[in-house]
Scaffold this motif. Structure first.
Motif, PDB file in Angstrom:
ATOM      1  N   GLU A   1      -7.694   1.596  -7.739  1.00 41.28           N
ATOM      2  CA  GLU A   1      -8.921   0.811  -7.742  1.00 41.28           C
ATOM      3  C   GLU A   1      -8.596  -0.603  -7.267  1.00 41.28           C
ATOM      4  O   GLU A   1      -7.850  -1.325  -7.925  1.00 41.28           O
ATOM      5  N   LYS A   2      -9.137  -0.958  -6.086  1.00 43.47           N
ATOM      6  CA  LYS A   2      -8.901  -2.280  -5.488  1.00 43.47           C
ATOM      7  C   LYS A   2      -7.411  -2.588  -5.352  1.00 43.47           C
ATOM      8  O   LYS A   2      -6.933  -3.680  -5.665  1.00 43.47           O
ATOM      9  N   GLY A   3      -6.667  -1.584  -4.897  1.00 34.34           N
ATOM     10  CA  GLY A   3      -5.245  -1.775  -4.642  1.00 34.34           C
ATOM     11  C   GLY A   3      -4.373  -1.674  -5.874  1.00 34.34           C
ATOM     12  O   GLY A   3      -3.163  -1.870  -5.777  1.00 34.34           O
ATOM     13  N   VAL A   4      -4.944  -1.359  -7.032  1.00 32.60           N
ATOM     14  CA  VAL A   4      -4.189  -1.274  -8.277  1.00 32.60           C
ATOM     15  C   VAL A   4      -4.186   0.178  -8.759  1.00 32.60           C
ATOM     16  O   VAL A   4      -5.237   0.828  -8.825  1.00 32.60           O
TER      17      VAL A   4
ATOM     18  N   THR B   1       2.233   1.672  -3.383  1.00 32.55           N
ATOM     19  CA  THR B   1       1.156   2.121  -4.273  1.00 32.55           C
ATOM     20  C   THR B   1       0.921   3.616  -4.129  1.00 32.55           C
ATOM     21  O   THR B   1       0.769   4.339  -5.120  1.00 32.55           O
TER      22      THR B   1
ATOM     23  N   TYR C   1      -4.041   2.911 -11.593  1.00 36.02           N
ATOM     24  CA  TYR C   1      -4.334   2.925 -13.024  1.00 36.02           C
ATOM     25  C   TYR C   1      -4.340   4.366 -13.541  1.00 36.02           C
ATOM     26  O   TYR C   1      -4.634   5.311 -12.834  1.00 36.02           O
TER      27      TYR C   1
ATOM     28  N   ASP D   1       0.830  -1.207   0.000  1.00 34.37           N
ATOM     29  CA  ASP D   1       0.000   0.000   0.000  1.00 34.37           C
ATOM     30  C   ASP D   1       0.866   1.260   0.000  1.00 34.37           C
ATOM     31  O   ASP D   1       0.533   2.245  -0.670  1.00 34.37           O
TER      32      ASP D   1
END
Length: 286
Positions: free
Chosen positions: A145-148, A122, A150, A119
């Protein structure tokens, strides 16, 4: 009957030895005393026999109770030993359980640390992208979005209508994206192409799905030319099937025509680590 026998004996003595009346009375008195003594003794004997029988019965009862008490005592001693053994086993099992829980807590903490680290990375990645690419352009969206992480680029920024050739402005934006991705060697980039639901009619390609794939591969090749290893790149075409809004207006269709670049940890490495930890947890529980 005894009286008759006694009189016969006395009579024979008197007749045989001519005992005097005085002597006869004395003998009769002695006999009476002897008889009384005999009766008294018989009564006492019977009483003693009764008492003996009662005492023997009492003794038997006491012996039976003593045997029961002895058996109960032996059972209690054995139960105490068994309880001690069970308590010892229980303590040992409890200690093992506590150790197992400590190990599980440690492994769970390691998983949580790994997720927290992911996290943190990220967040740092999002910050870098927003600083490099910029966040004031309405045709560029950077989010998580959901740990990704983009980056969503609008269709008009990248391509001309119905085309999969990248524009000059898009090359500039992709250069900034490539700079950030190159600085994160443990991350990969997956490019998703999206279209609206208007049928593709150019004739060079089969349909919108084919167009979305060609646009994704065009972006992937551009990123490769900008120095990103092709082993870290994935091209995916989603066609018209993952729309953001209904394709019922020109504005909505423009929103759905987009290309997303997903910047994510190398999935195989991350999930290998998760699987190893979960396997270790499972083995520790068994």
């Amino acid at each position: 009957m005894k009286r008759i026998l006694f009189l016969l004996v006395i009579s024979s003595l008197v007749l045989g030895s001519c005992v005097s009346k005085k002597e006869f009375i004395e003998l009769e008195g002695k006999y009476k005393k002897s008889q009384d003594l005999l009766n008294s003794t018989t009564v006492k004997l019977n009483s003693c026999l009764t008492d003996k029988a009662a005492m023997e019965a009492r003794l038997t009862e006491i012996q039976a109770r003593l045997a029961d008490m002895k058996k109960t005592n032996e059972d209690l001693i054995q139960s105490s030993k068994d309880l001690t053994m069970l308590t010892s086993k229980g303590a040992a099992n409890l200690e093992k359980s506590l150790e197992s829980l400590k190990e599980k807590d440690l492994k769970i903490s390691r998983l949580q640390d790994a997720l927290s680290k992911k996290d943190s990375v990220t967040l740092a990645l999002v910050t870098s992208l927003k600083r490099e690419v910029g966040i004031n352009d309405p045709d560029i969206e950077i989010n998580v979005e959901k740990g990704v992480v983009y980056i969503s680029l609008s269709d008009k920024l990248l391509f001309k209508s119905g085309s999969y050739e990248i524009s000059a402005r898009a090359s500039e934006i992709l250069g900034k994206v490539a700079k950030v991705i190159n600085g994160k060697p443990n991350f990969e980039a997956m490019v998703e192409g999206h279209t609206d639901n208007v049928p593709y009619k150019n004739g060079l390609l089969l349909d919108n799905w084919d167009l979305s794939v060609k646009r994704a591969t065009a972006v992937v090749r551009a990123l490769q030319d900008l120095g990103i290893s092709p082993g870290r790149l994935v091209a995916a075409g989603r066609g018209e099937y993952v729309s953001l809004v209904p394709n019922d207006t020109a504005e909505n269709r423009a929103t759905n025509r987009r290309t997303r670049i997903l910047v994510l940890p190398k999935i195989d490495q991350f999930y290998d680590m998760i699987e190893r930890e979960m396997k270790t947890l499972s083995e520790g529980g068994n």
